[in-house]
Scaffold this motif. Structure first.
Motif, PDB file in Angstrom:
ATOM      1  N   GLY A  23       0.816  -1.209   0.000  1.00 56.54           N
ATOM      2  CA  GLY A  23       0.000   0.000   0.000  1.00 56.54           C
ATOM      3  C   GLY A  23       0.847   1.255   0.000  1.00 56.54           C
ATOM      4  N   MET A  24       0.203   2.345   0.345  1.00 58.16           N
ATOM      5  CA  MET A  24       0.907   3.622   0.413  1.00 58.16           C
ATOM      6  C   MET A  24       0.166   4.545   1.367  1.00 58.16           C
ATOM      7  N   LEU A  25       0.913   5.503   1.882  1.00 55.07           N
ATOM      8  CA  LEU A  25       0.308   6.583   2.652  1.00 55.07           C
ATOM      9  C   LEU A  25       0.343   7.839   1.793  1.00 55.07           C
ATOM     10  N   ASN A  26      -0.764   8.585   1.815  1.00 54.67           N
ATOM     11  CA  ASN A  26      -0.738   9.872   1.125  1.00 54.67           C
ATOM     12  C   ASN A  26      -1.281  10.950   2.040  1.00 54.67           C
ATOM     13  N   ALA A  27      -0.726  12.133   1.871  1.00 61.30           N
ATOM     14  CA  ALA A  27      -1.249  13.317   2.569  1.00 61.30           C
ATOM     15  C   ALA A  27      -1.210  14.471   1.574  1.00 61.30           C
ATOM     16  N   MET A  78       0.787   6.279   9.872  1.00 60.90           N
ATOM     17  CA  MET A  78       2.017   7.047  10.082  1.00 60.90           C
ATOM     18  C   MET A  78       3.217   6.182   9.739  1.00 60.90           C
ATOM     19  N   LYS A  79       4.238   6.805   9.185  1.00 61.89           N
ATOM     20  CA  LYS A  79       5.495   6.104   8.946  1.00 61.89           C
ATOM     21  C   LYS A  79       6.631   7.010   9.396  1.00 61.89           C
ATOM     22  N   ILE A  80       7.597   6.404  10.062  1.00 65.09           N
ATOM     23  CA  ILE A  80       8.736   7.174  10.567  1.00 65.09           C
ATOM     24  C   ILE A  80      10.010   6.723   9.862  1.00 65.09           C
ATOM     25  N   SER A 114      12.544  11.330  11.712  1.00 60.59           N
ATOM     26  CA  SER A 114      11.433  12.239  11.407  1.00 60.59           C
ATOM     27  C   SER A 114      10.325  11.462  10.707  1.00 60.59           C
ATOM     28  N   PHE A 115       9.242  12.157  10.455  1.00 64.14           N
ATOM     29  CA  PHE A 115       8.113  11.518   9.790  1.00 64.14           C
ATOM     30  C   PHE A 115       8.390  11.391   8.295  1.00 64.14           C
ATOM     31  N   SER A 116       7.911  10.316   7.705  1.00 62.54           N
ATOM     32  CA  SER A 116       8.104  10.143   6.261  1.00 62.54           C
ATOM     33  C   SER A 116       7.268  11.139   5.469  1.00 62.54           C
ATOM     34  N   LEU A 117       6.144  11.570   6.035  1.00 65.78           N
ATOM     35  CA  LEU A 117       5.288  12.555   5.380  1.00 65.78           C
ATOM     36  C   LEU A 117       5.386  13.879   6.123  1.00 65.78           C
ATOM     37  N   ALA A 118       5.410  14.973   5.358  1.00 60.43           N
ATOM     38  CA  ALA A 118       5.480  16.291   5.998  1.00 60.43           C
ATOM     39  C   ALA A 118       4.279  16.531   6.908  1.00 60.43           C
ATOM     40  N   ASN A 119       3.148  15.937   6.567  1.00 64.22           N
ATOM     41  CA  ASN A 119       1.919  16.091   7.351  1.00 64.22           C
ATOM     42  C   ASN A 119       1.890  15.197   8.601  1.00 64.22           C
ATOM     43  N   LYS A 120       2.981  14.461   8.838  1.00 63.99           N
ATOM     44  CA  LYS A 120       3.109  13.465   9.919  1.00 63.99           C
ATOM     45  C   LYS A 120       2.227  12.246   9.665  1.00 63.99           C
ATOM     46  N   THR A 121       0.920  12.432   9.518  1.00 61.36           N
ATOM     47  CA  THR A 121       0.036  11.303   9.251  1.00 61.36           C
ATOM     48  C   THR A 121      -0.460  11.366   7.810  1.00 61.36           C
ATOM     49  N   GLY A 122      -0.913  10.219   7.331  1.00 61.15           N
ATOM     50  CA  GLY A 122      -1.459  10.167   5.979  1.00 61.15           C
ATOM     51  C   GLY A 122      -2.530   9.093   5.904  1.00 61.15           C
ATOM     52  N   GLY A 123      -3.138   8.981   4.754  1.00 66.87           N
ATOM     53  CA  GLY A 123      -4.196   7.998   4.559  1.00 66.87           C
ATOM     54  C   GLY A 123      -3.628   6.749   3.901  1.00 66.87           C
TER      55      GLY A 123
END
Lengths: 306, 264
Positions: A70-74, A201-203, A209-218
């Protein structure tokens, strides 16, 4: 069975779909960019990227990170606003023989209603999907989609303004998806679609740091599919209105699974990124499945697993 | 755009972590300098394709060459693949380097920092084919060190003048490609650049101070490479044509941008 004698047409809130396959909002633009890989005329519907009254900048980058299956997006619902959208995107889509479902987003009830009013008597639009489940915007989005009372209230408000059938897109980030589906139905929704992404979330352990600038993603993709199938099953048993199912669909078999769980139609999301022709393969594969299994009408198998 | 299963015909290691993979690919025909491809993995659980710049596209042979640093799962898998192995490839993608901008320019600089050098090789060849002489083009190539290895520098030398820099000074100027540019007191008329973000910022500032055009190639995490996921944004000075919000898509409006049009 001869594929030509098989019925793949489904009906959702009085709108007829030539087949039950559409894209999930945000994974396909308005279809323009995919013209070399997907004949839009073959799709049950095109679901547009969410549109707000004014342009939205979206979140800082990185907005994307890969996760297992899968993937996280923000992304943050970056969009050009309703003026550009109606002229460019709807102008483009009106050339095709497919249903157009416009995904609507806003920071407040008033913003949702502005978009709904603009599109309410637009002949190029068949249905509206109200995005009350985006986990990546601070105001609006998921705030309306996690409290049944709020959801019922905004659904009723949208229904008062809209001449188009309304699909409420539900968040999986809730305790009871059945209660949310019931709230949408009580507010007057014509259908529900689910699931939107699961908050994750991914670190990056090397950068601390967080993998996404938004810290959390979908979270989307096949990783969430069993959760999505379960929720489609629960929602479809809780309400009388149709359910559009999505979450990690990669193949015709996956799509059939959602349909048997109770979905009247399905949407393909992240997998469009993996294979730009994915939806066409899934439509063809559904036809093959029905043919090989001597199913004359896809409606026979909607919710057949009780 | 072409989506195909492409077969590897040559695979080699060029330097520490740096590999070259040549594919039989129909993408060779439409590919333009500065464009890239999205390469799939063989894993069932790694579903996003990896953006990798095109180092060479040979239309006659129908091959494309990718030169990349093997850092994550996808690039490591690609680096370990052998001739005959196939990968899903989508491309060519994006807006490349404008060749027109170099016409009538006397001192054309190709600034390649580390693994930013590969797309500049195809650009060097394309510029030469437009009739620009070797003496008018200089590639300034930056590497980590002699020990970690130089790569592509000899292939650049066949096309253009080459000057080198290394982080530790073991070869050429000690420092970045911009340091090398300043040390040699080259007076560029135009710069084409690809490399790490700090270097591109330095190129952007250098070009602005020198009142010359610079075209820089950017990278960012992306999911689709098609222009729809809106993952790979760069802030722009003006309203972008797609979302009208000062964001451009690196995969579509880029990866190459006029340096003065982006905010880094």
């Amino acid at each position: 069975m001869n594929p030509e004698n098989i019925n793949t047409t489904v009906n959702i809130a009085g709108v007829s779909f030539k087949n039950p396959v559409m894209n999930a909002s945000g994974t396909f633009g308005s279809g323009m960019e995919y013209y070399e890989f997907v004949d839009l005329n073959r799709l049950g519907a095109v679901v547009t990227k969410g549109v707000a009254p004014e342009p939205w900048e979206g979140n800082p980058v990185p907005r994307i990170t890969e996760t297992p299956s899968g993937m996280l997006n923000a992304i943050g619902l970056q969009n050009p606003g309703i003026d550009v959208f109606t002229e460019r995107d709807l102008g483009f889509l009106s050339e095709f023989n497919t249903n157009v479902i416009v995904n609507v987003c806003g920071h407040s009830e008033d913003e949702y209603l502005q978009v709904v009013e603009r599109l309410s008597d637009d002949d190029r639009v068949n249905m509206l999907e109200i995005n009350v489940s985006c986990p990546n915007v601070k105001k609006g989005g998921i705030a309306f989609g996690t409290d049944p009372k709020e959801l019922q209230k905004i659904t009723a408000a949208v229904k008062r303004k809209s001449l188009k059938p309304i699909i409420m897109k539900l968040s999986p980030n809730v305790t009871s998806i059945a209660d949310m589906a019931k709230a949408a139905e009580a507010g007057g929704a014509d259908a529900v679609s689910l699931i939107n992404t699961l908050t994750g979330m991914k670190i990056d352990i090397y950068k601390r740091s967080f993998s996404l600038a938004n810290k959390t993603g979908g979270l989307s993709g096949p990783a969430i599919r069993p959760v999505a199938v379960r929720m489609v099953y629960e929602a479809s048993h809780a309400v009388g209105i149709p359910v559009i199912g999505m979450g990690g669909i990669t193949s015709a078999e996956d799509a059939i699974e959602f349909i048997m769980a109770g979905a009247s139609a399905v949407a393909v999301g992240m997998y469009n990124f993996h294979d730009p022709s994915a939806m066409i393969k899934i439509i063809d594969g559904i036809g093959d499945f029905l043919s090989e299994n001597h199913i004359a009408d896809i409606n026979e198998i909607i919710g057949c697993v009780k | 755009m072409i989506n195909e299963k492409a077969r590897i015909i040559k695979s080699e290691r060029l330097a520490d972590q740096v590999f070259s993979t040549v594919f039989d690919s129909r993408i060779a025909e439409p590919a333009y300098p500065g464009q890239f491809v999205m390469v799939g993995t063989k894993s069932d659980s790694r579903l996003l394709r990896r953006p990798i710049s095109i180092c060479e596209a040979d239309r006659e042979k129908g091959t494309i060459r990718l030169v990349y640093r093997a850092v994550g799962y996808g690039t490591k898998e690609l680096s370990e693949a052998k001739s005959g192995d196939s990968f899903d490839i989508l491309g060519p993608i994006g807006t490349g380097f404008p060749l027109d901008a170099a016409q009538d320019k006397k001192q054309i600089i190709l600034a390649g920092g580390g693994i930013g050098a590969p797309p500049l090789l195809q650009l060097a060849r394309a510029l030469r084919r437009t009739g620009i002489g070797k003496d008018s083009i200089t590639a300034v190539l930056g590497y980590r060190s002699m020990k970690s290895g130089l790569f592509l520098n000899e292939e650049f030398s066949a096309e253009v003048n080459v000057i080198l820099s290394t982080d530790d000074g073991s070869v050429g100027t000690r420092g970045t490609v911009v340091d090398a540019l300043k040390e040699r007191d080259l007076k560029p008329d135009i710069i084409y650049a690809c490399g790490p973000l700090p270097m591109l910022k330095a190129v952007k500032d250098f070009a602005a101070d020198s009142f010359i055009p610079a075209f820089i190639s950017l990278e960012e995490r992306m999911a689709c490479g098609m222009g729809v996921c809106l993952g790979c944004m760069v802030k722009t000075a003006g309203r972008d044509s797609h979302s009208h919000v000062n964001n451009a898509r690196i995969c579509t409006e880029g990866p190459v941008f006029n340096a003065e049009e982006v905010v880094l």
